[in-house]
Motif scaffolding. Structure first.
Motif, PDB file in Angstrom:
ATOM      1  N   GLN A 122     -19.904 -14.660  12.387  1.00 17.77           N
ATOM      2  CA  GLN A 122     -18.528 -14.719  11.859  1.00 17.77           C
ATOM      3  C   GLN A 122     -17.286 -14.918  12.793  1.00 17.77           C
ATOM      4  OE1 GLN A 122     -17.785 -11.689   9.033  1.00 17.77           O
ATOM      5  NE2 GLN A 122     -15.562 -12.176   8.863  1.00 17.77           N
ATOM      6  N   ARG A 123     -17.500 -13.630  13.689  1.00 17.84           N
ATOM      7  CA  ARG A 123     -16.527 -13.456  14.723  1.00 17.84           C
ATOM      8  C   ARG A 123     -16.636 -14.827  15.606  1.00 17.84           C
ATOM      9  NH1 ARG A 123     -14.727  -8.818  16.674  1.00 17.84           N
ATOM     10  NH2 ARG A 123     -14.203  -7.293  14.724  1.00 17.84           N
ATOM     11  N   GLU A 125     -17.297 -18.007  15.108  1.00 23.37           N
ATOM     12  CA  GLU A 125     -16.810 -19.145  14.439  1.00 23.37           C
ATOM     13  C   GLU A 125     -15.098 -18.990  14.254  1.00 23.37           C
ATOM     14  OE1 GLU A 125     -18.404 -20.169  10.507  1.00 23.37           O
ATOM     15  OE2 GLU A 125     -16.713 -21.472   9.770  1.00 23.37           O
ATOM     16  N   GLU A 126     -14.620 -17.577  13.756  1.00 24.80           N
ATOM     17  CA  GLU A 126     -13.330 -17.443  13.834  1.00 24.80           C
ATOM     18  C   GLU A 126     -12.462 -17.444  15.171  1.00 24.80           C
ATOM     19  OE1 GLU A 126     -13.318 -13.484  10.650  1.00 24.80           O
ATOM     20  OE2 GLU A 126     -12.661 -13.273  12.670  1.00 24.80           O
ATOM     21  N   SER A 127     -13.370 -17.056  16.051  1.00 27.76           N
ATOM     22  CA  SER A 127     -12.541 -16.974  17.393  1.00 27.76           C
ATOM     23  C   SER A 127     -12.532 -18.445  17.872  1.00 27.76           C
ATOM     24  CB  SER A 127     -13.280 -16.247  18.579  1.00 27.76           C
ATOM     25  OG  SER A 127     -13.864 -15.006  17.897  1.00 27.76           O
ATOM     26  N   LYS A 129     -12.268 -21.143  16.229  1.00 25.83           N
ATOM     27  CA  LYS A 129     -11.407 -21.717  15.380  1.00 25.83           C
ATOM     28  C   LYS A 129     -10.043 -21.400  15.849  1.00 25.83           C
ATOM     29  CE  LYS A 129     -13.601 -22.783  11.120  1.00 25.83           C
ATOM     30  NZ  LYS A 129     -14.204 -22.253  10.000  1.00 25.83           N
ATOM     31  N   GLN A 130      -9.761 -20.130  16.104  1.00 25.31           N
ATOM     32  CA  GLN A 130      -8.467 -19.694  16.543  1.00 25.31           C
ATOM     33  C   GLN A 130      -8.127 -20.516  18.018  1.00 25.31           C
ATOM     34  OE1 GLN A 130      -8.772 -15.349  16.214  1.00 25.31           O
ATOM     35  NE2 GLN A 130      -6.791 -15.525  15.422  1.00 25.31           N
ATOM     36  N   TRP A 134     -13.229 -25.161  17.758  1.00 26.55           N
ATOM     37  CA  TRP A 134     -14.390 -25.115  17.087  1.00 26.55           C
ATOM     38  C   TRP A 134     -15.217 -26.472  16.657  1.00 26.55           C
ATOM     39  CZ3 TRP A 134     -18.365 -22.231  15.267  1.00 26.55           C
ATOM     40  CH2 TRP A 134     -18.825 -22.660  13.948  1.00 26.55           C
ATOM     41  N   GLN A 165     -10.705  -9.116  19.429  1.00 23.88           N
ATOM     42  CA  GLN A 165      -9.398  -8.649  18.817  1.00 23.88           C
ATOM     43  C   GLN A 165      -8.501  -7.673  19.616  1.00 23.88           C
ATOM     44  OE1 GLN A 165     -11.195  -7.455  15.092  1.00 23.88           O
ATOM     45  NE2 GLN A 165     -10.918  -9.527  14.488  1.00 23.88           N
TER      46      GLN A 165
END
Lengths: 251, 306
Positions: A122-123, A125-127, A129-130, A134, A165
């Motif tokens: 999950q992290r 993908e999130e990172s 994307k940010q 991605w 984070q």
């Protein structure tokens, strides 16, 4: 406005030689602060002392205070490892590890002992994307990060920092080794990041500072000459040296 | 005009020197090529004559376990089973490499990452010295120290694969260490910076980034160490017991390809089977060193791509 990092009368010495002459500068939360100045003005040195990367260079001494969330980061009680987890850094040269994209992004989390595969996925993908990388990497997460272009590598490095984070991200000329298209993608990424992070960026490129930063600080020969809201500084600089620099008279 | 034309169309002194230099270089290379090719040809032709001239089946050579080239068995077949030596060579080589690798990693990491100054001053000369000691000295020390020690600690005669492993361990350690040091030094500084900036401790940086990034270099170093161990003759011969028998444990006397070669070479007559059989062993050694060479190149290429 709340400040994340505040430097007060900060002086830095390489051996006997004073390289930074009493810097007073604060970084407001959720804003981008640009550190401007010609080569050798001390802006990178200053940036690197905000997460104590200058510790790696022998014979560096620092006086004055640099406070992060109210704590003096140079006090003997400060845990450098934890500081660097909360104050991340992106370097001039894209420097992904010679591992897969996935392993690069989870590096910081693995250090903290995170093992939960779902959370890691999950992290990642999130990172990614940010960091706006991605789409290019999602089908190649197991491939070596070094097989991507320079701009993509730099955004993977940004994702690697985001994954842990941090509260603040230091960027040391993050686009100077990249082509204009990649640079503009990274600039877009930075504007997005502003919502969640506080960013300090060292840049040679005045247009870049004008485009993305909220505040600008102008360094010259180890002195902080002027610090101002970016628009204010570019339209109507107070100091003559700043004006000369912005008009391209030197630098 | 004529003078300029003359100068342009005639060879200058500098370009004549150029040609001369190139000719000398070519001659030197040609001599070396000739030497290498004739060595290859000689070993190959002699080594193969065991199979061609003396009609020894290749499978017998590699699977039979009795080595007595001057005699024949009840069916009239030559007793040239090289399996005991092949097993001996491979077991001392692999065991020595396995034993030496952790020590080499620790030494190299200490010298490059943990304490480069002391590493340079104290350990570097020690390692260079270890490389320079002649192998007969290692064998001699092995004979007077390692063999009795093995005998006391583990029983048996003391001569055997275990003693050979210990001696080779000391001999390949500096090879693996110094090659791995070079590989660690070539890990870019910015990997370390990136790792530290993400909140890694120095040890985490070493173990998770530096060592991981240098794995291809480590494998190359190990293969080089194995090549040295595989080809080492004298020191091993002095401690392994020189019994051309299939070893049934680490303490039983054994022999290696090289030890059989050095002990047997003076006692055979050119052109006879016992002599040819030794050439075949030499051929195996040659092929193995070629394989080690190819292996390091393969690792280098794969590592380089990453």
């Amino acid at each position: 406005m709340e400040n994340v990092i505040t430097a007060e009368n900060m002086r830095l010495y390489y051996g006997e030689k004073e390289a930074l002459h009493g810097i007073n500068l604060a970084f407001p939360k959720n804003q981008i602060t640009a550190l401007l100045g010609p080569s050798g003005s001390g802006k990178s040195t200053f940036l690197r002392s905000l997460n104590r990367m200058n510790d790696l260079i022998p014979d560096v001494t620092i006086t004055g205070s640099v406070k992060f969330e109210g704590q003096d980061i140079y006090s003997p009680k400060m845990d450098v490892v934890n500081l660097r987890k909360r104050v991340g850094m992106v370097f001039q040269q894209p420097n992904p590890f010679p591992f897969s994209v996935y392993d690069n992004v989870i590096y910081g989390l693995k250090l903290e002992g995170v093992k939960d595969k779902k959370l890691l996925d999950q992290r990642v993908e999130e990172s990614l994307k940010q960091a706006a990388v991605w789409d290019e990497t999602k089908d190649h997460l197991k491939e070596s990060a070094l097989s991507f272009s320079g701009g993509q590598q730099q955004r993977i490095c940004i994702a690697r920092v985001l994954a842990v984070q941090p509260d603040m991200i230091l960027m040391d000329e993050p686009t100077s080794a990249l082509d204009p298209v990649s640079s503009s993608k990274i600039e877009d990424t930075m504007l997005e990041l502003k919502n969640d992070y506080t960013v300090a960026i060292v840049t040679h490129n005045m247009q870049q500072a004008a485009r993305i930063s909220d505040y600008s600080a102008f360094f010259l020969n180890g002195d902080l000459i002027e610090t101002e809201a970016t628009q204010q500084m570019f339209v109507n600089p107070v100091q003559e040296q700043t004006s000369d620099f912005l008009n391209g008279k030197f630098g | 005009m004529d003078q300029i034309k003359n100068e342009l169309t005639h060879k200058s002194k500098a370009s004549k020197q150029d040609v001369r230099g190139r000719t000398i270089a070519f001659i030197c290379i040609a001599v070396i090529m000739l030497v290498v090719l004739s060595i290859l040809f000689m070993i190959t032709s002699r080594g193969l004559s065991t199979f061609i001239q003396d009609k020894v089946p290749v499978s017998d050579f590699f699977t039979k376990t009795v080595w007595n080239p001057s005699a024949v068995d009840a069916n009239g077949h030559y007793l040239v089973g090289a399996l005991p030596m092949i097993v001996g060579s491979f077991s001392v080589t692999i065991l020595a490499a396995l034993l030496a690798t952790p020590f080499a990693i620790a030494t190299a990491v200490f010298m490059t990452e943990i304490s480069p100054k002391r590493g340079q001053r104290i350990l570097q000369p020690v390692i260079e010295l270890l490389v320079g000691i002649p192998s007969v000295v290692y064998g001699f020390i092995g004979l007077t120290v390692v063999v009795p020690l093995t005998r006391q600690l583990f029983g048996g005669t003391g001569f055997g694969i275990l003693s050979g492993t210990f001696v080779l361990f000391v001999m390949v350690l500096p090879t693996i260490t110094s090659m791995y040091i070079d590989s660690l030094k070539s890990v870019p500084r910015f990997y370390r910076e990136a790792s530290l900036a993400l909140g890694a401790t120095r040890w985490q940086t070493i173990s998770r980034v530096v060592i991981r990034a240098s794995v291809p270099g480590l494998l190359t170093a190990i293969v080089f160490g194995m090549a040295r161990a595989f080809g080492e003759a004298l020191a091993v011969q002095m401690v392994i017991g020189n019994a051309a028998l299939l070893p049934h444990n680490l303490l039983s006397p054994a022999s290696t390809l090289t030890s059989v070669l050095t002990t047997g070479i003076g006692n055979t007559v050119m052109g006879t089977l016992p002599n040819n059989a030794l050439w075949t062993l030499a051929l195996i050694l040659l092929v193995m060193s070629l394989l080690f060479n190819l292996l390091t190149r393969y690792i280098g290429r794969k590592g380089g791509l990453k």
